[in-house]
Design a protein around this motif. Structure first.
Motif, PDB file in Angstrom:
ATOM      1  N   ILE A   7       4.862  57.125 -36.126  1.00 46.67           N
ATOM      2  CA  ILE A   7       4.918  58.253 -35.189  1.00 46.67           C
ATOM      3  C   ILE A   7       6.281  58.906 -35.345  1.00 46.67           C
ATOM      4  O   ILE A   7       7.311  58.232 -35.312  1.00 46.67           O
ATOM      5  CB  ILE A   7       4.625  57.847 -33.731  1.00 46.67           C
ATOM      6  N   PHE A   8       6.287  60.251 -35.540  1.00 50.12           N
ATOM      7  CA  PHE A   8       7.523  61.032 -35.631  1.00 50.12           C
ATOM      8  C   PHE A   8       7.828  61.637 -34.267  1.00 50.12           C
ATOM      9  O   PHE A   8       6.952  62.261 -33.659  1.00 50.12           O
ATOM     10  CB  PHE A   8       7.354  62.202 -36.611  1.00 50.12           C
ATOM     11  N   GLY A   9       9.060  61.486 -33.815  1.00 51.80           N
ATOM     12  CA  GLY A   9       9.448  62.125 -32.560  1.00 51.80           C
ATOM     13  C   GLY A   9      10.940  62.023 -32.344  1.00 51.80           C
ATOM     14  O   GLY A   9      11.645  61.342 -33.084  1.00 51.80           O
ATOM     15  N   ASP A  10      11.426  62.707 -31.309  1.00 56.07           N
ATOM     16  CA  ASP A  10      12.839  62.628 -30.925  1.00 56.07           C
ATOM     17  C   ASP A  10      12.950  62.968 -29.449  1.00 56.07           C
ATOM     18  O   ASP A  10      12.888  64.149 -29.109  1.00 56.07           O
ATOM     19  CB  ASP A  10      13.666  63.602 -31.767  1.00 56.07           C
ATOM     20  N   PRO A  11      13.005  62.034 -28.549  1.00 56.37           N
ATOM     21  CA  PRO A  11      13.126  60.588 -28.791  1.00 56.37           C
ATOM     22  C   PRO A  11      11.759  59.980 -29.129  1.00 56.37           C
ATOM     23  O   PRO A  11      10.724  60.575 -28.833  1.00 56.37           O
ATOM     24  CB  PRO A  11      13.607  60.071 -27.433  1.00 56.37           C
ATOM     25  N   VAL A  12      11.799  58.773 -29.682  1.00 61.62           N
ATOM     26  CA  VAL A  12      10.539  58.123 -30.055  1.00 61.62           C
ATOM     27  C   VAL A  12      10.522  56.659 -29.588  1.00 61.62           C
ATOM     28  O   VAL A  12       9.492  55.998 -29.611  1.00 61.62           O
ATOM     29  CB  VAL A  12      10.320  58.246 -31.584  1.00 61.62           C
ATOM     30  N   GLU A  13      11.696  56.200 -29.136  1.00 64.04           N
ATOM     31  CA  GLU A  13      11.849  54.786 -28.760  1.00 64.04           C
ATOM     32  C   GLU A  13      10.819  54.352 -27.713  1.00 64.04           C
ATOM     33  O   GLU A  13      10.255  53.267 -27.768  1.00 64.04           O
ATOM     34  CB  GLU A  13      13.286  54.561 -28.237  1.00 64.04           C
ATOM     35  N   HIS A  14      10.552  55.268 -26.731  1.00 63.74           N
ATOM     36  CA  HIS A  14       9.674  54.950 -25.600  1.00 63.74           C
ATOM     37  C   HIS A  14       8.190  54.906 -25.991  1.00 63.74           C
ATOM     38  O   HIS A  14       7.361  54.438 -25.219  1.00 63.74           O
ATOM     39  CB  HIS A  14       9.848  56.035 -24.535  1.00 63.74           C
ATOM     40  N   SER A  15       7.847  55.422 -27.168  1.00 66.71           N
ATOM     41  CA  SER A  15       6.434  55.614 -27.512  1.00 66.71           C
ATOM     42  C   SER A  15       5.667  54.291 -27.565  1.00 66.71           C
ATOM     43  O   SER A  15       6.140  53.314 -28.142  1.00 66.71           O
ATOM     44  CB  SER A  15       6.305  56.312 -28.864  1.00 66.71           C
ATOM     45  N   ILE A  16       4.466  54.284 -26.974  1.00 68.86           N
ATOM     46  CA  ILE A  16       3.661  53.059 -27.065  1.00 68.86           C
ATOM     47  C   ILE A  16       2.579  53.182 -28.145  1.00 68.86           C
ATOM     48  O   ILE A  16       1.760  52.283 -28.315  1.00 68.86           O
ATOM     49  CB  ILE A  16       3.085  52.596 -25.713  1.00 68.86           C
ATOM     50  N   SER A  17       2.600  54.281 -28.902  1.00 73.08           N
ATOM     51  CA  SER A  17       1.612  54.432 -29.986  1.00 73.08           C
ATOM     52  C   SER A  17       1.672  53.279 -30.991  1.00 73.08           C
ATOM     53  O   SER A  17       0.616  52.773 -31.398  1.00 73.08           O
ATOM     54  CB  SER A  17       1.796  55.773 -30.713  1.00 73.08           C
ATOM     55  N   VAL A  33       0.623  48.780 -41.454  1.00 77.30           N
ATOM     56  CA  VAL A  33       1.691  48.732 -40.454  1.00 77.30           C
ATOM     57  C   VAL A  33       1.871  50.114 -39.839  1.00 77.30           C
ATOM     58  O   VAL A  33       1.665  51.134 -40.508  1.00 77.30           O
ATOM     59  CB  VAL A  33       3.061  48.258 -41.018  1.00 77.30           C
ATOM     60  N   TYR A  34       2.243  50.120 -38.564  1.00 75.79           N
ATOM     61  CA  TYR A  34       2.476  51.380 -37.833  1.00 75.79           C
ATOM     62  C   TYR A  34       3.862  51.289 -37.208  1.00 75.79           C
ATOM     63  O   TYR A  34       4.119  50.425 -36.376  1.00 75.79           O
ATOM     64  CB  TYR A  34       1.394  51.554 -36.769  1.00 75.79           C
ATOM     65  N   THR A  35       4.766  52.171 -37.642  1.00 79.74           N
ATOM     66  CA  THR A  35       6.169  52.115 -37.206  1.00 79.74           C
ATOM     67  C   THR A  35       6.543  53.353 -36.382  1.00 79.74           C
ATOM     68  O   THR A  35       5.725  54.267 -36.228  1.00 79.74           O
ATOM     69  CB  THR A  35       7.091  52.067 -38.440  1.00 79.74           C
ATOM     70  N   LYS A  36       7.803  53.366 -35.901  1.00 77.89           N
ATOM     71  CA  LYS A  36       8.350  54.555 -35.216  1.00 77.89           C
ATOM     72  C   LYS A  36       9.354  55.216 -36.141  1.00 77.89           C
ATOM     73  O   LYS A  36      10.162  54.512 -36.748  1.00 77.89           O
ATOM     74  CB  LYS A  36       9.148  54.150 -33.976  1.00 77.89           C
ATOM     75  N   THR A  37       9.337  56.539 -36.248  1.00 78.65           N
ATOM     76  CA  THR A  37      10.344  57.233 -37.052  1.00 78.65           C
ATOM     77  C   THR A  37      11.057  58.272 -36.187  1.00 78.65           C
ATOM     78  O   THR A  37      10.433  59.253 -35.754  1.00 78.65           O
ATOM     79  CB  THR A  37       9.704  57.947 -38.274  1.00 78.65           C
ATOM     80  N   LEU A  38      12.334  58.014 -35.931  1.00 79.12           N
ATOM     81  CA  LEU A  38      13.135  59.004 -35.200  1.00 79.12           C
ATOM     82  C   LEU A  38      13.436  60.141 -36.160  1.00 79.12           C
ATOM     83  O   LEU A  38      14.042  59.935 -37.219  1.00 79.12           O
ATOM     84  CB  LEU A  38      14.443  58.357 -34.723  1.00 79.12           C
ATOM     85  N   LEU A  39      12.973  61.332 -35.815  1.00 79.10           N
ATOM     86  CA  LEU A  39      13.166  62.492 -36.697  1.00 79.10           C
ATOM     87  C   LEU A  39      13.878  63.575 -35.905  1.00 79.10           C
ATOM     88  O   LEU A  39      13.306  64.139 -34.969  1.00 79.10           O
ATOM     89  CB  LEU A  39      11.804  62.997 -37.182  1.00 79.10           C
ATOM     90  N   GLN A  40      15.134  63.844 -36.284  1.00 75.42           N
ATOM     91  CA  GLN A  40      15.874  64.862 -35.540  1.00 75.42           C
ATOM     92  C   GLN A  40      15.644  66.256 -36.100  1.00 75.42           C
ATOM     93  O   GLN A  40      15.530  67.218 -35.355  1.00 75.42           O
ATOM     94  CB  GLN A  40      17.360  64.501 -35.499  1.00 75.42           C
ATOM     95  N   GLU A  41      15.545  66.347 -37.431  1.00 65.19           N
ATOM     96  CA  GLU A  41      15.363  67.672 -38.041  1.00 65.19           C
ATOM     97  C   GLU A  41      13.916  67.843 -38.492  1.00 65.19           C
ATOM     98  O   GLU A  41      13.472  67.177 -39.433  1.00 65.19           O
ATOM     99  CB  GLU A  41      16.281  67.818 -39.243  1.00 65.19           C
ATOM    100  N   ALA A  42      13.223  68.737 -37.815  1.00 64.57           N
ATOM    101  CA  ALA A  42      11.798  68.952 -38.109  1.00 64.57           C
ATOM    102  C   ALA A  42      11.570  69.312 -39.580  1.00 64.57           C
ATOM    103  O   ALA A  42      10.540  68.959 -40.156  1.00 64.57           O
ATOM    104  CB  ALA A  42      11.255  70.052 -37.211  1.00 64.57           C
ATOM    105  N   CYS A  43      12.553  70.001 -40.190  1.00 65.82           N
ATOM    106  CA  CYS A  43      12.360  70.470 -41.573  1.00 65.82           C
ATOM    107  C   CYS A  43      12.167  69.315 -42.552  1.00 65.82           C
ATOM    108  O   CYS A  43      11.644  69.505 -43.652  1.00 65.82           O
ATOM    109  CB  CYS A  43      13.520  71.367 -42.005  1.00 65.82           C
ATOM    110  N   LYS A  44      12.539  68.102 -42.147  1.00 65.91           N
ATOM    111  CA  LYS A  44      12.397  66.954 -43.057  1.00 65.91           C
ATOM    112  C   LYS A  44      11.041  66.266 -42.925  1.00 65.91           C
ATOM    113  O   LYS A  44      10.736  65.323 -43.662  1.00 65.91           O
ATOM    114  CB  LYS A  44      13.495  65.926 -42.772  1.00 65.91           C
ATOM    115  N   LEU A  45      10.238  66.726 -41.957  1.00 67.02           N
ATOM    116  CA  LEU A  45       9.004  66.002 -41.646  1.00 67.02           C
ATOM    117  C   LEU A  45       8.038  65.920 -42.834  1.00 67.02           C
ATOM    118  O   LEU A  45       7.531  64.850 -43.161  1.00 67.02           O
ATOM    119  CB  LEU A  45       8.310  66.658 -40.443  1.00 67.02           C
ATOM    120  N   ARG A  46       7.817  67.052 -43.510  1.00 62.97           N
ATOM    121  CA  ARG A  46       6.801  67.064 -44.563  1.00 62.97           C
ATOM    122  C   ARG A  46       7.128  66.071 -45.681  1.00 62.97           C
ATOM    123  O   ARG A  46       6.292  65.255 -46.067  1.00 62.97           O
ATOM    124  CB  ARG A  46       6.619  68.469 -45.125  1.00 62.97           C
TER     125      ARG A  46
END
Ligand SMILES: NC(=O)c1ccc[n+]([C@@H]2O[C@H](COP(=O)([O-])OP(=O)(O)OC[C@H]3O[C@@H](n4cnc5c(N)ncnc54)[C@H](OP(=O)(O)O)[C@@H]3O)[C@@H](O)[C@H]2O)c1
Length: 261
Positions: A7-17, A33-46
């Motif tokens: 899951i990509f988000g900012d913040p993402v720590e709280h996510s229960i996904s 595996v399903y992890t959390k990814t803290l992503l601050q700059e949306a342009c890097k998402l793709r």
């Protein structure tokens, strides 16, 4: 080879996904595996997504940016213009929105709903308005400010701000504002909220894991209500179903994901 989801988000720590999806992965005995990814700059998402993951979810504040970056957008996400689910299809980023159908599934327990008052006009309100409209449910929007109302008026939806609100009767009132999330505020002033509840049959707050002032008042006035946990559950179930291209029974995915709550 095992599958990688995040899951990509900012913040993402709280996510229960991650917890929800991991329960389904383990329940169905899958190699993933399903992890959390803290992503601050949306342009890097793709690039992050295409190079590392088979599927992903997207949360605040990247749903609209992710929509813009998709190679292809499918289903209702095209109208909502925001995606919360991504599939890596041979190096192409395919976007979907499961928030809206997830919400619709979550209110099935109330029976037939013909008209809805949506409080708020942000991303969640847009997603709900589009799917309600597709299901011939009459919609009214009430937002704090006049900002953000154009999206709804362009769809022919009745819109009000706090200044010009005209009360009617509603089968359902939904709080999509962030009032009550990190404070003890109602989404509108108390007199208006009381008046709305007097004219409403059911109430839903999309905020989950918290009895918000909105839900407390609904309960006090005897209005059957629920928080956003079922919406969260069903958007996850529908995302997982897309990750595995409809291989597993939705009831089974739901059963395993429910255990994470
Ligand atoms: N259960 C789930 O699965 C799920 C999924 C998605 C989102 N959510 C929740 O939905 C909520 C909204 O998310 P979003 O992405 O749609 O937010 P957003 O796009 O930032 O929109 C926020 C809306 O809330 C209004 N607002 C903010 N503070 C307010 C206050 N104190 N009083 C009245 N109105 C206020 C804003 O009004 P103005 O236009 O006047 O600023 C705006 O209409 C969050 O609490 C989020 O956690 C839950």
């Amino acid at each position: 080879m095992g599958k990688n989801f995040t899951i990509f988000g900012d913040p993402v720590e709280h996510s229960i996904s991650p917890k929800m999806h991991t329960f389904a992965i383990e329940g169905l005995k899958l190699d993933a595996v399903y992890t959390k990814t803290l992503l601050q700059e949306a342009c890097k998402l793709r690039d992050e997504f295409i190079n590392n993951f088979d599927g992903a979810n997207v949360t605040v504040p990247h749903k609209e940016a992710a929509y813009q970056m998709c190679d292809e957008v499918r289903g209702i996400a095209k109208e909502i213009k925001a995606v919360n689910t991504l599939i890596n299809e041979n190096g192409n980023m395919i976007g979907y929105n499961t928030d809206a159908p997830g919400f619709l599934k979550s209110i099935k327990s109330f029976g037939k709903i013909n008209n809805v008052l949506i409080l708020g006009a942000g991303g969640t309100a847009k997603a709900l308005a589009v799917i309600f409209q597709q299901n011939n449910i009459d919609i009214t929007i009430l937002n704090r400010s006049k900002n953000r109302l154009d999206f709804f008026t362009n769809l022919g939806i009745k819109t009000f701000s706090w200044d010009d609100f005209e009360l009617a009767s509603y089968d359902l009132v939904v709080n999509t504002t962030s009032a009550g999330l990190q404070d003890e505020q109602l989404p509108v002033n108390k007199d208006t909220m009381n008046a709305i509840f007097e004219k409403s049959k059911f109430a839903v707050d999309v905020i989950y894991n918290k009895k918000t002032p909105f839900l407390k008042l609904a309960t006090k006035l005897g209005i059957p209500n629920k928080d956003g946990a079922d919406m969260l559950l069903y958007q996850g179930v529908l995302a997982f179903d897309l990750f595995y291209d409809h291989t597993f029974e939705v009831n089974k995915i739901t059963k395993y994901m429910k255990q994470s709550f």
